[in-house]
Design a protein around this motif. Sequence first.
Motif, PDB file in Angstrom:
ATOM      1  N   ASN A  84       0.841  -1.188   0.000  1.00 24.78           N
ATOM      2  CA  ASN A  84       0.000   0.000   0.000  1.00 24.78           C
ATOM      3  C   ASN A  84       0.880   1.243   0.000  1.00 24.78           C
ATOM      4  OD1 ASN A  84      -1.789   2.053   0.434  1.00 24.78           O
ATOM      5  ND2 ASN A  84      -2.634   1.235   2.343  1.00 24.78           N
ATOM      6  N   LYS A 139       0.174   4.299   0.292  1.00 23.86           N
ATOM      7  CA  LYS A 139      -0.259   5.441   1.088  1.00 23.86           C
ATOM      8  C   LYS A 139       0.734   5.700   2.216  1.00 23.86           C
ATOM      9  CE  LYS A 139      -5.206   4.891   0.159  1.00 23.86           C
ATOM     10  NZ  LYS A 139      -6.552   4.636   0.749  1.00 23.86           N
ATOM     11  N   GLU A 140       1.437   4.663   2.639  1.00 25.98           N
ATOM     12  CA  GLU A 140       2.479   4.794   3.633  1.00 25.98           C
ATOM     13  C   GLU A 140       3.805   4.381   2.997  1.00 25.98           C
ATOM     14  OE1 GLU A 140       0.778   2.160   6.674  1.00 25.98           O
ATOM     15  OE2 GLU A 140       0.785   3.901   8.000  1.00 25.98           O
TER      16      GLU A 140
END
Length: 335
Positions: A12, A14-15
């Motif tokens: 992911n 997003k991080e």
Amino acid sequence: MSRFRDSVPTINRKEPSLSVIVPVYNAAPYLKRCVESICNQTYKQMEIILVDDGSTDESFNICKILEKNDSRIVVVQQANAGSSVARNTGLDFATGDYIAFIDSDDSINERMFETMINFILENELEVVECGLTSTNKKQNVSDSNTFIESREKAMERLIREKNWSVWRRIYKKELIGNLRFIPGKIHQDVFFTVDILNRAEKQGYIAEPFYIYNTENESITRSPYNMKKLAAKDAPYYVFECTQGYNLNVRTLASQYLIRTLLSHYDRLFSHSYLDPNYTYRKEIKSEIIDQLKLKYKNNSFFALLAKYSPFWLYGIILKLIALRIKIRLMLLKR
């Protein structure tokens, strides 16, 4: 070399993603504990790269079983070439934004990666270090002291503490770039850490003992003294050479660190005289100590001066007397 995955785990974005590199060699009794401590991290956005360095025990089979249990695990197998090459292999496979190294017989606190990644992001750092404990110590004491230090302050602290281990840091992958470990070096961490610090403007430090160092497993650095260990004196020389552009305090500490290491080898050769029957290596080390004492640093320790001015026979007798004194004191303390 072979890789046992068809694709890299989906991360992911997003991080920031973290690649955790674990060199594995005959670590069967500890490997499961190590990898589970990584898998159980509160920070989930990571890939775990297990590099089996030609293990002859069950380590590789354990790696494959662990891989089946967690899609983030990537297993790479190579012919035995040492931990330096295994770490380099891991770096070649790594896809994360950040890099961490964990030794296969050690383990980590479940909050280690989340705390360190957050500290990096909050302070716009490229490298952060954490404290450590060991398997033979109680782990109920938490030191939450944190700070950011300049390159010179970081180098000063590391020399004082002899704190070179790469596994207690997280690095931005861009900071590492094409930097790799030197194959065959006993103290490979010294060279890598010095080079990293000389690339970074500053370093973060979290004193909390997140890393759990295993004292149960004997390694080459804890094995009896031998000539291969003598060759490792090139590590403090590298520290000394790479800090000549630093301030006087750092340069002095680097010289003191080098002298202490040389004295350590000098003393060990007296207690293992069969390794140096003709005093060849002791003559060389004595000359190197004298060269350091000629420099204008505050490094005139008692034992350095003793090594400089004492003939070999006298220095050997003094060491035996010191050892006898310590033995007597220990006997008295046991009463």
